[in-house]
Design a protein around this motif. Structure first.
Motif, short mmCIF file in Angstrom:
data_model
loop_
_atom_site.label_atom_id
_atom_site.label_comp_id
_atom_site.label_asym_id
_atom_site.label_seq_id
_atom_site.Cartn_x
_atom_site.Cartn_y
_atom_site.Cartn_z
N GLY A 250 0.83 -1.19 0.00
CA GLY A 250 0.00 0.00 0.00
C GLY A 250 0.87 1.25 0.00
O GLY A 250 2.10 1.17 -0.04
N ARG A 251 0.25 2.40 0.08
CA ARG A 251 0.98 3.66 0.04
C ARG A 251 1.96 3.76 1.22
O ARG A 251 3.13 4.14 1.02
CB ARG A 251 0.00 4.83 0.08
N ASN A 252 1.51 3.41 2.41
CA ASN A 252 2.38 3.48 3.58
C ASN A 252 3.54 2.48 3.49
O ASN A 252 4.66 2.78 3.93
CB ASN A 252 1.57 3.22 4.86
N ASP A 253 3.27 1.31 2.92
CA ASP A 253 4.33 0.31 2.73
C ASP A 253 5.41 0.83 1.79
O ASP A 253 6.61 0.64 2.02
CB ASP A 253 3.75 -0.99 2.17
N LYS A 254 4.99 1.51 0.72
CA LYS A 254 5.94 2.04 -0.24
C LYS A 254 6.79 3.16 0.37
O LYS A 254 8.00 3.23 0.15
CB LYS A 254 5.20 2.56 -1.49
N LEU A 255 6.13 4.03 1.15
CA LEU A 255 6.87 5.10 1.82
C LEU A 255 7.87 4.53 2.82
O LEU A 255 9.00 5.01 2.94
CB LEU A 255 5.90 6.05 2.52
N LEU A 256 7.44 3.50 3.54
CA LEU A 256 8.34 2.83 4.50
C LEU A 256 9.52 2.20 3.78
O LEU A 256 10.67 2.28 4.25
CB LEU A 256 7.56 1.77 5.28
N ALA A 257 9.25 1.57 2.63
CA ALA A 257 10.31 0.94 1.85
C ALA A 257 11.34 1.97 1.39
O ALA A 257 12.55 1.74 1.45
CB ALA A 257 9.73 0.21 0.65
N ILE A 258 10.87 3.14 0.94
CA ILE A 258 11.78 4.20 0.50
C ILE A 258 12.61 4.70 1.68
O ILE A 258 13.83 4.92 1.56
CB ILE A 258 11.00 5.37 -0.13
N LEU A 259 11.99 4.87 2.84
CA LEU A 259 12.69 5.33 4.04
C LEU A 259 13.74 4.32 4.48
O LEU A 259 14.88 4.69 4.82
CB LEU A 259 11.69 5.58 5.16
N ILE A 260 13.38 3.05 4.48
CA ILE A 260 14.34 2.00 4.82
C ILE A 260 15.51 2.03 3.84
O ILE A 260 16.68 1.95 4.23
CB ILE A 260 13.66 0.61 4.79
N GLY A 261 15.19 2.15 2.55
CA GLY A 261 16.23 2.18 1.53
C GLY A 261 17.17 3.36 1.71
O GLY A 261 18.40 3.22 1.63
N ALA A 262 16.61 4.55 1.98
CA ALA A 262 17.44 5.75 2.13
C ALA A 262 18.38 5.62 3.32
O ALA A 262 19.58 5.93 3.23
CB ALA A 262 16.54 6.97 2.28
N THR A 263 17.85 5.16 4.45
CA THR A 263 18.66 5.04 5.67
C THR A 263 19.76 4.00 5.52
O THR A 263 20.94 4.27 5.76
CB THR A 263 17.76 4.67 6.87
N CYS A 264 19.37 2.80 5.10
CA CYS A 264 20.35 1.72 4.97
C CYS A 264 21.30 1.96 3.80
O CYS A 264 22.48 1.62 3.88
CB CYS A 264 19.63 0.38 4.80
N GLY A 265 20.80 2.57 2.72
CA GLY A 265 21.66 2.87 1.58
C GLY A 265 22.76 3.84 1.94
O GLY A 265 23.91 3.71 1.50
N PHE A 266 22.43 4.84 2.76
CA PHE A 266 23.43 5.81 3.22
C PHE A 266 24.53 5.11 4.03
O PHE A 266 25.72 5.36 3.83
CB PHE A 266 22.77 6.89 4.07
N ILE A 267 24.12 4.18 4.90
CA ILE A 267 25.09 3.44 5.72
C ILE A 267 25.98 2.58 4.84
O ILE A 267 27.20 2.49 5.05
CB ILE A 267 24.35 2.58 6.76
N VAL A 268 25.40 1.94 3.82
CA VAL A 268 26.18 1.09 2.92
C VAL A 268 27.22 1.92 2.16
O VAL A 268 28.39 1.54 2.07
CB VAL A 268 25.26 0.35 1.93
N GLY A 269 26.81 3.06 1.62
CA GLY A 269 27.75 3.91 0.89
C GLY A 269 28.84 4.45 1.78
O GLY A 269 29.99 4.62 1.36
N LEU A 270 28.50 4.70 3.04
CA LEU A 270 29.44 5.29 3.99
C LEU A 270 30.47 4.29 4.49
O LEU A 270 31.65 4.60 4.63
CB LEU A 270 28.66 5.87 5.17
N THR A 271 30.02 3.05 4.76
CA THR A 271 30.89 2.08 5.44
C THR A 271 31.08 0.76 4.70
O THR A 271 31.95 -0.03 5.08
CB THR A 271 30.32 1.74 6.82
N SER A 272 30.27 0.49 3.68
CA SER A 272 30.20 -0.79 2.96
C SER A 272 29.55 -1.87 3.81
O SER A 272 29.36 -2.99 3.35
CB SER A 272 31.57 -1.28 2.47
#
Length: 200
Positions: free
Chosen positions: A93-115
């Motif tokens: 649903g809409r909330n699930d998609k927003l949550l997925a984007i938020l999870i991606g942004a947070t974890c993606g930043f950590i991956v780029g920063l530290t691998s």
């Protein structure tokens, strides 16, 4: 080390992602919504990491390591409270998609920063946030991580922080390993796979 790890991960996880996709273990829609957040933020992390000193990078590694330990313990507790989950009727649903984007942004930043976290943070958070089986979590995590790491790996390659020789030697072991692991995922009971992921 970070750039080489990310490029190596992009290549070997692509093999695993394709295999999991063939086995039906990938929720492609969820993976793509997470990628919307994780792709751009991983490049931000890469840019910041390129300016870090070795001491700062080491401190970041300890912080991420601590977060993973506490997250794994928390997931293990939550797993036994909630029991087995199903992916049979997961429609985003809409909330699930927003949550997925938020999870991606947070974890993606950590991956780029530290691998660190491309195969751990995403899976851990997805297991808590979405009613998916463990096998589906592993496949979706691997699929999204492969796409994300190609983005972050390109950023590191452009900055010259990738050792292609080391990448090649790592792939000799990791490609067979991820293919064997993908096959084992569908054979292990869901509870056993969840316990294994929490311990890792």
């Amino acid at each position: 080390a970070i750039g080489t790890d990310i490029v190596h991960g992009a290549i070997f996880k692509s093999f695993g992602a394709v295999h999991h996709r063939r086995l039906g273990n990938v929720h492609a829609s969820l993976a793509l919504w997470m990628l919307i957040g994780s792709g751009p933020m991983s490049l931000v992390g890469v840019q910041i990491a390129s300016s870090f000193s070795d001491g700062t990078q080491s401190a970041m590694g300890r912080v991420v390591g601590g977060a993973l330990i506490f997250g794994g313990i928390g997931f293990a507790i939550k797993m036994f409270i909630r029991g087995k989950q199903s992916d049979a009727a997961l429609l985003l649903g809409r909330n699930d998609k927003l949550l997925a984007i938020l999870i991606g942004a947070t974890c993606g930043f950590i991956v780029g920063l530290t691998s660190v976290g491309s195969g751990t943070f995403f899976g851990l958070v997805m297991m808590i946030a979405f009613p998916l089986t463990a096998a589906k979590i592993v496949g979706t995590d691997l699929f999204q991580a492969a796409l994300l790491l190609w983005v972050a790996g390109f950023g590191h390659f452009v900055t010259g922080s990738v050792d292609l020789g080391a990448t090649g030697w790592l792939l000799i072991g990791s490609i067979p390993g991820v293919l064997i692991g993908s096959q084992l995922t569908v054979k292990l009971p869901d509870r056993a796979l969840r316990v294994t992921l929490a311990l890792v």
